[in-house]
Design a protein around this motif. Structure first.
Motif, mmCIF file in Angstrom:
data_model
loop_
_atom_site.group_PDB
_atom_site.id
_atom_site.type_symbol
_atom_site.label_atom_id
_atom_site.label_comp_id
_atom_site.label_asym_id
_atom_site.label_seq_id
_atom_site.Cartn_x
_atom_site.Cartn_y
_atom_site.Cartn_z
ATOM 1 N N ARG A 83 83.987 63.601 84.558
ATOM 2 C CA ARG A 83 83.470 62.974 83.337
ATOM 3 C C ARG A 83 84.369 62.028 83.211
ATOM 4 N NH1 ARG A 83 79.864 65.992 80.487
ATOM 5 N NH2 ARG A 83 80.276 64.645 78.748
ATOM 6 N N LYS A 148 82.710 52.974 77.642
ATOM 7 C CA LYS A 148 81.280 52.915 77.529
ATOM 8 C C LYS A 148 80.553 54.244 78.265
ATOM 9 C CE LYS A 148 80.210 47.986 77.133
ATOM 10 N NZ LYS A 148 79.691 46.759 77.944
ATOM 11 N N LYS A 151 81.224 57.279 76.234
ATOM 12 C CA LYS A 151 80.310 57.263 75.155
ATOM 13 C C LYS A 151 79.125 57.599 75.434
ATOM 14 C CE LYS A 151 78.438 54.432 71.246
ATOM 15 N NZ LYS A 151 78.104 53.001 70.726
ATOM 16 N N GLU A 152 78.287 57.227 76.688
ATOM 17 C CA GLU A 152 76.893 57.629 77.014
ATOM 18 C C GLU A 152 77.154 59.048 77.306
ATOM 19 O OE1 GLU A 152 76.757 55.134 80.413
ATOM 20 O OE2 GLU A 152 76.078 53.256 79.286
ATOM 21 N N GLU A 153 78.324 59.750 77.789
ATOM 22 C CA GLU A 153 78.379 61.086 78.027
ATOM 23 C C GLU A 153 78.576 61.923 76.768
ATOM 24 O OE1 GLU A 153 81.244 61.759 80.966
ATOM 25 O OE2 GLU A 153 80.012 60.700 82.532
ATOM 26 N N GLY A 154 78.803 61.042 75.638
ATOM 27 C CA GLY A 154 78.668 61.874 74.248
ATOM 28 C C GLY A 154 80.154 62.125 73.923
ATOM 29 N N ASP A 155 81.373 61.838 74.696
ATOM 30 C CA ASP A 155 82.601 62.273 74.366
ATOM 31 C C ASP A 155 83.299 61.423 73.516
ATOM 32 O OD1 ASP A 155 82.213 64.587 75.952
ATOM 33 O OD2 ASP A 155 82.943 63.642 77.666
ATOM 34 N N GLN A 157 82.805 58.188 70.259
ATOM 35 C CA GLN A 157 81.935 57.721 69.130
ATOM 36 C C GLN A 157 82.645 56.240 68.643
ATOM 37 O OE1 GLN A 157 80.670 60.478 65.928
ATOM 38 N NE2 GLN A 157 80.994 62.076 67.431
#
Length: 216
Positions: A83, A148, A151-155, A157
């Protein structure tokens, strides 16, 4: 970018850089002279001029060495699998440890950026300063990409990657202003300080507590 050795031994060059870094950290660029560096080295000015044409040349060599050390610190993690958040944490910790362990060099990087922002440059400084800023921006881009991706992986904000990047570096770079070695301090003590800076930065970017925290 790496420091070239015009003449003489690499060992002698890096001793001059080490001493100059501490002089620039303690007195700043404007108030530090070649005489100051020579005095601290216990040598003549000629030894310094053997490698560097001017104080500006010496200063930017110190700052470039600081950036070299930063790139070397994060290099092992740039292409790590897994990740993006894990990659970012490793990079952030390595960066913060570099701020602590190479603090004198990093203060010259910071002052070089400050000189750029003030626009207070001479023709002698301009080309070297532009190269330093480009080198620093290239380094920052590695962190921007990891931010970036996390953020795209949702970790993470955050709204704006540029603002997030600047706020993150404010926390990670902060040891160059407040850290000083303590008697009996260990590598583990410095690592603990760096981990706290990283956790603070990542929590500010929206990382969950369990993900932002780091264990020894």
């Amino acid at each position: 970018m790496s420091i070239s050795t015009p003449r003489g031994s690499e060992e002698g060059l890096h001793e001059i850089l080490r001493v100059a870094a501490h002089c620039f950290m303690e007195r700043g660029y404007a108030e530090t002279s070649i005489d100051d560096v020579a005095r601290r080295l216990g040598s003549t000015k000629g030894r310094i001029y053997h490698f560097f044409a001017s104080k500006a040349d010496l200063f930017f060599a110190v700052a470039e060495e600081g950036m070299d050390r930063n790139f070397a610190a994060i290099g092992p993690y740039l292409d790590a699998a897994g990740r993006a958040m894990d990659r970012l944490k490793s990079m952030a910790l390595a960066h913060t440890m570099s701020m602590i362990e190479n603090r004198a060099y990093q203060r010259s990087v910071w002052e070089g950026v400050a000189i750029h922002l003030r626009g207070a440059t001479t023709p002698e400084q301009r080309d070297r300063l532009a190269a330093l800023i480009a080198y620093r921006d290239s380094y920052s881009d590695r962190f921007r990409a990891a931010l970036k991706a996390a953020k795209e992986e949702g970790d993470l904000q955050f709204k704006d990657a540029g603002i997030a990047l600047q706020l993150m570096f404010l926390a990670l770079n902060s040891p160059i202003f407040w850290y000083s070695p303590r008697h009996g301090e260990t590598v583990e003590d410095r690592l603990n300080l760096a981990q706290q800076c990283v956790e603070f930065a990542l929590r500010g970017l929206g990382a969950p507590a369990a993900m932002a925290g780091m264990t020894m």
